[in-house]
Design a protein around this motif. Structure first.
Motif, short mmCIF file in Angstrom:
data_model
loop_
_atom_site.label_atom_id
_atom_site.label_comp_id
_atom_site.label_asym_id
_atom_site.label_seq_id
_atom_site.Cartn_x
_atom_site.Cartn_y
_atom_site.Cartn_z
N LYS A 1 0.92 -1.24 0.15
CA LYS A 1 -0.11 0.01 0.03
C LYS A 1 0.83 1.16 -0.05
O LYS A 1 1.73 1.60 0.99
CB LYS A 1 -0.74 -0.04 1.23
CG LYS A 1 -1.80 -1.27 1.22
CD LYS A 1 -2.59 -1.37 2.65
CE LYS A 1 -3.61 -2.56 2.50
NZ LYS A 1 -4.09 -2.80 3.61
N TRP B 1 0.25 4.54 -0.02
CA TRP B 1 -0.25 5.63 0.58
C TRP B 1 0.45 5.86 2.01
O TRP B 1 0.94 6.98 2.25
CB TRP B 1 -1.77 5.82 0.58
CG TRP B 1 -2.16 7.22 1.28
CD1 TRP B 1 -3.02 7.41 2.34
CD2 TRP B 1 -1.94 8.44 0.74
NE1 TRP B 1 -2.95 8.56 2.58
CE2 TRP B 1 -2.48 9.35 1.59
CE3 TRP B 1 -1.37 8.99 -0.24
CZ2 TRP B 1 -2.41 10.64 1.22
CZ3 TRP B 1 -1.06 10.32 -0.61
CH2 TRP B 1 -1.75 11.11 0.28
N PRO B 2 0.42 4.75 2.79
CA PRO B 2 1.11 4.97 3.96
C PRO B 2 2.44 5.29 3.86
O PRO B 2 2.96 6.03 4.86
CB PRO B 2 0.78 3.58 4.64
CG PRO B 2 -0.70 3.00 4.06
CD PRO B 2 -0.44 3.58 2.64
N LEU B 3 3.11 4.53 2.98
CA LEU B 3 4.63 4.93 2.75
C LEU B 3 4.67 6.27 2.52
O LEU B 3 5.79 6.94 2.93
CB LEU B 3 5.14 3.98 1.83
CG LEU B 3 5.22 2.53 2.07
CD1 LEU B 3 5.59 1.68 0.83
CD2 LEU B 3 5.98 2.35 3.26
N ILE C 1 3.10 8.92 3.30
CA ILE C 1 2.54 9.52 4.70
C ILE C 1 3.76 9.60 5.45
O ILE C 1 4.02 10.62 6.06
CB ILE C 1 1.35 9.26 5.22
CG1 ILE C 1 0.18 9.43 4.26
CG2 ILE C 1 1.34 9.66 6.57
CD1 ILE C 1 0.03 10.62 4.17
N ILE C 2 4.36 8.35 5.80
CA ILE C 2 5.57 8.12 6.77
C ILE C 2 6.75 8.93 6.12
O ILE C 2 7.65 9.68 6.77
CB ILE C 2 5.72 6.64 6.98
CG1 ILE C 2 4.74 6.13 7.54
CG2 ILE C 2 7.15 6.31 7.67
CD1 ILE C 2 4.28 6.58 9.01
N GLY D 1 2.32 11.36 10.76
CA GLY D 1 2.70 9.87 10.68
C GLY D 1 1.35 9.21 11.27
O GLY D 1 1.00 7.93 10.78
N SER D 2 0.58 9.66 12.07
CA SER D 2 -0.86 8.95 12.54
C SER D 2 -1.89 8.83 11.42
O SER D 2 -2.75 7.95 11.39
CB SER D 2 -1.32 9.60 13.75
OG SER D 2 -1.75 10.79 13.31
N ALA E 1 -1.09 7.76 8.64
CA ALA E 1 -1.16 6.50 7.85
C ALA E 1 -1.73 5.26 8.51
O ALA E 1 -1.97 4.40 7.78
CB ALA E 1 0.65 6.01 7.85
N ASP E 2 -2.36 5.21 9.59
CA ASP E 2 -3.17 4.38 10.26
C ASP E 2 -4.53 4.94 10.23
O ASP E 2 -4.97 5.81 10.97
CB ASP E 2 -2.44 4.24 11.73
CG ASP E 2 -3.41 3.09 12.25
OD1 ASP E 2 -4.23 2.39 11.83
OD2 ASP E 2 -3.26 2.93 13.75
N ARG E 3 -5.02 3.83 9.40
CA ARG E 3 -6.66 4.33 9.44
C ARG E 3 -7.50 4.30 10.54
O ARG E 3 -8.53 5.02 10.84
CB ARG E 3 -7.50 3.68 8.38
CG ARG E 3 -6.83 3.96 7.11
CD ARG E 3 -7.83 3.17 5.96
NE ARG E 3 -7.24 3.28 4.75
CZ ARG E 3 -7.26 3.89 3.69
NH1 ARG E 3 -8.65 4.62 4.04
NH2 ARG E 3 -6.93 4.06 2.18
N SER F 1 -6.41 5.06 13.84
CA SER F 1 -6.04 5.76 14.73
C SER F 1 -7.15 6.87 15.31
O SER F 1 -8.04 7.31 14.34
CB SER F 1 -4.84 6.68 14.29
OG SER F 1 -4.98 7.60 13.50
#
Length: 154
Positions: free
Chosen positions: A80, A82-84, A86-87, A114-115, A117-119, A121
């Motif tokens: 995935k 998108w999280p990469l 974002i981080i 960074g948060s 990236a986690d849906r 959170s």
């Protein structure tokens, strides 16, 4: 109605890939540090710690690969992106913000962005963790270890 096809066999692909990376990086490190003197435990040379870490990587890689080889087959999932992204934005932003606005602003940026990236959170938890980790990081790195970075922009 489409019948699902079961994949048979052994070999947990993510574990085998991880094992290959660990063994590869360990071997590369050993090769890169081949000219460094090892020394002894009481008189460590420049190659002592890198060589120990590289051997540990290889040992962990062999263990992970061994367990992965006997597990049921599991294929590697598509990454995935998108999280990469974002981080990466959070870490790069930390580097730039720390230089101009200090550790507190950079740490808040890193943790809040960074948060994303986690849906899963939750905003309240993120705020509380950001406050706690920023204070802890400032105490440990700036005050305790003396890292040369301003805490505040002023």
């Amino acid at each position: 109605m489409a019948a699902s096809r079961k994949v048979r066999g052994t070999g947990d692909r993510p574990d085998l890939f991880t094992a290959a990376l660990f063994i590869g990086f360990g071997a590369l490190g050993l090769w890169a540090g081949r000219d460094l003197t090892m020394g002894t435990a009481s008189a460590m040379g420049p190659g002592y710690l890198p060589r120990i870490v590289c051997w540990l990587l290889i040992i962990i890689g062999v263990a992970v690969g061994g367990f992965g080889a006997v597990r049921a087959r599991e294929d590697i999932a598509r990454p995935k992106l998108w999280p990469l992204v974002i981080i990466l934005a959070a870490v790069v932003g930390f580097a730039f913000i720390a230089e101009f606005f200090g550790f507190v602003a950079a740490s808040v940026w890193l943790l809040l962005v960074g948060s994303i990236a986690d849906r899963d959170s939750r905003f309240r938890e993120v705020i509380l963790l950001t406050a706690g980790l920023t204070a802890f990081g400032a105490l440990v790195f700036i005050v305790g270890l003396g890292v040369q970075m301003p805490i505040w922009p002023f």
